[in-house]
Design an enzyme around this catalytic site. Sequence first.
Site, PDB file in Angstrom:
ATOM      1  N   ASP A  80       0.814  -1.216   0.000  1.00  6.18           N
ATOM      2  CA  ASP A  80       0.000   0.000   0.000  1.00  6.18           C
ATOM      3  C   ASP A  80       0.847   1.265   0.000  1.00  6.18           C
ATOM      4  OD1 ASP A  80      -2.083  -1.780   0.165  1.00  6.18           O
ATOM      5  OD2 ASP A  80      -3.156  -0.662   1.705  1.00  6.18           O
ATOM      6  N   CYS A 121       1.477  -8.214   5.040  1.00  7.88           N
ATOM      7  CA  CYS A 121       1.050  -6.831   4.849  1.00  7.88           C
ATOM      8  C   CYS A 121      -0.449  -6.694   4.621  1.00  7.88           C
ATOM      9  CB  CYS A 121       1.874  -6.183   3.740  1.00  7.88           C
ATOM     10  SG  CYS A 121       3.585  -5.909   4.288  1.00  7.88           S
ATOM     11  N   ASP A 122      -0.860  -5.460   4.336  1.00  5.05           N
ATOM     12  CA  ASP A 122      -2.217  -4.990   4.568  1.00  5.05           C
ATOM     13  C   ASP A 122      -3.355  -5.898   4.127  1.00  5.05           C
ATOM     14  OD1 ASP A 122      -0.686  -2.918   5.403  1.00  5.05           O
ATOM     15  OD2 ASP A 122      -1.721  -1.382   4.284  1.00  5.05           O
ATOM     16  N   LYS A 123      -3.443  -6.230   2.852  1.00  4.40           N
ATOM     17  CA  LYS A 123      -4.604  -6.991   2.363  1.00  4.40           C
ATOM     18  C   LYS A 123      -4.344  -8.483   2.318  1.00  4.40           C
ATOM     19  CE  LYS A 123      -6.230  -3.001   1.990  1.00  4.40           C
ATOM     20  NZ  LYS A 123      -4.977  -2.403   2.464  1.00  4.40           N
ATOM     21  N   GLU A 446      -6.960   4.618  -0.212  1.00  3.52           N
ATOM     22  CA  GLU A 446      -6.633   5.261   1.055  1.00  3.52           C
ATOM     23  C   GLU A 446      -6.338   6.744   0.850  1.00  3.52           C
ATOM     24  OE1 GLU A 446      -4.779   1.441   3.451  1.00  3.52           O
ATOM     25  OE2 GLU A 446      -3.412   2.970   2.678  1.00  3.52           O
ATOM     26  N   SER A 472      -5.142   4.868   5.509  1.00  2.00           N
ATOM     27  CA  SER A 472      -4.045   4.014   5.935  1.00  2.00           C
ATOM     28  C   SER A 472      -4.049   3.927   7.450  1.00  2.00           C
ATOM     29  CB  SER A 472      -2.721   4.618   5.453  1.00  2.00           C
ATOM     30  OG  SER A 472      -1.636   4.046   6.137  1.00  2.00           O
TER      31      SER A 472
END
EC number: 4.2.1.9
Length: 562
Positions: A80, A121-123, A446, A472
């Site tokens: 991201d 990480c994020d997703k 984001e 974020s």
Amino acid sequence: MRSDMIKKGDQQAPARSLLHATGALDKPTDMNKPFVAICNSYIDIVPGHVHLRELADIAKEAIREAGAIPFEFDTIGVDDGIAMGHIGMRYSLPSREIIADAAETVINAHWFDGVFYIPNCDKITPGMLLASVRTNVPAIFCSGGPMKAGLSSEGKALTLSSMFEAVGAFKDGSISKDEFLDMEQNACPTCGSCSGMFTANSMNCLMEVLGLALPYNGTALAVSDQRREMIREAAFKLVDNIKNDLKPKDIVTREAIDDAFALDMAMGGSTNTVLHTLAIANEAGIDYDLTRINEIAKKTPYLSKIAPSSSYSMHDVHEAGGVPAIINELFKKEGTLHPDRITATGKTLRENNEDKEILNSDVIRHLDNPYDKQGGLSILYGNIAPKGAVIKVGGVDPSIKVFKGKAICFDSHDEAVEAIDNHDVREGHVVVIRYEGPKGGPGMPEMLAPTSSIVGRGLGKDVALITDGRFSGATRGIAVGHISPEAAAGGPIGLINDGDEITIDLTNRTLDVNVSTEELDARKQNVKPFKAKVKTGYLARYTALVTSANTGGIMQVPENLI
């Protein structure tokens, strides 16, 4: 065993030939052992994932020692921070669905008996979690771990959020070119997920309390020996769970979702956790109302304030006792958690975390001295957000309880960033960014660039931002996101005009534009139907099927097509 579907009986001789060709089976009796998928997410361009091949190799060795046969496959991943501020961010949230679908495809096509998930990480973590619940095959998670916190050459603590805010400060002349470059070189010193309580680390901490990961999954550093030992231990636990037929849906219950939100409140996690946890609840068949989150917030104290809301990093939290110390502290307030739930360790949540004490009460506070008596996230309702919106109250200056300001409206992220850079956004404004939701964006990008620019220019207490997009985990300030319904779905955020007075009331959890219902109804008559921005490829399909944020931004096939 589940894998008998592809390896037992004369009719599966061709499949067995192919399995022998992989080189994974050393002897004929290996066909009688459980087949375990290692769902990895190694990718060179994501610092949180560059070391995951090494971790997968450790998992393979341990799975063999435990008496099973490992087979590794990889999913995609989006960073991201690198994808921020351009078309790449349109793909970030949608990548969650690709990851879930890809893992589901490989797991079900090859009839694995268990799955060892290595996200970071994020997703990637929520995408794999969706797959684990959907396939409901015995599973365990061990993330790649957070990176070390950065240090400037002058010894100032740095995180990636420091870097985003530095962009605004540099443009405004508040820091020099040399300071700017020094921060750039030192903000991210090692592999691992970014070092603050951003989305990746928020989700990896939540995995502990959900019960699908081992204690310290969210805080043990990516470069630590403890991370590698955790991989080994998790591999043995997974093989036990296969033998005992302990499945994700046995673990991910309504009570587990409640507890995930409680930990989120105690740690002031990323607002994205709301989006992902609602999606997970939906996948598990749990009807989970947003109002339940506020009830959890009211009874859960805010115990650990971590970057970007303070200077403390995930490593500081780990040294202070980690998530187990926070969970154990919450046990002391009856009714906050459900301690007798089963977890992937084969033990209960209580057994995993009892007697884990706080080692530094500055980093993790005790119940009698919280940062706040209520949790770090809130769901707001009102005539702008009839189906809810999310704010990270832990990232708002404590002196602000109510913010009133005049709307300055933008129909895209880029228009808002340009206006902020041109100093068109001033003290007393509420920046309204719309048509950036799951359908409108598309992909619910984001809004880190505009929020960081606002804070970087010293306006964090004087300017608010509301959006149907998301933020974020690095965002701080008066930032309200996930407004539902989104503008592209006809939501009232699309009816706000420049100059309208907007009230954000954190005490009463409300978000309203001070305009009459009659006036809003009249404005509605002039709104043109939304037209998809992307006509081809994955984002076009995503736009057609995605829901608003209040249901987790999931993809749903219309009932009339099923």
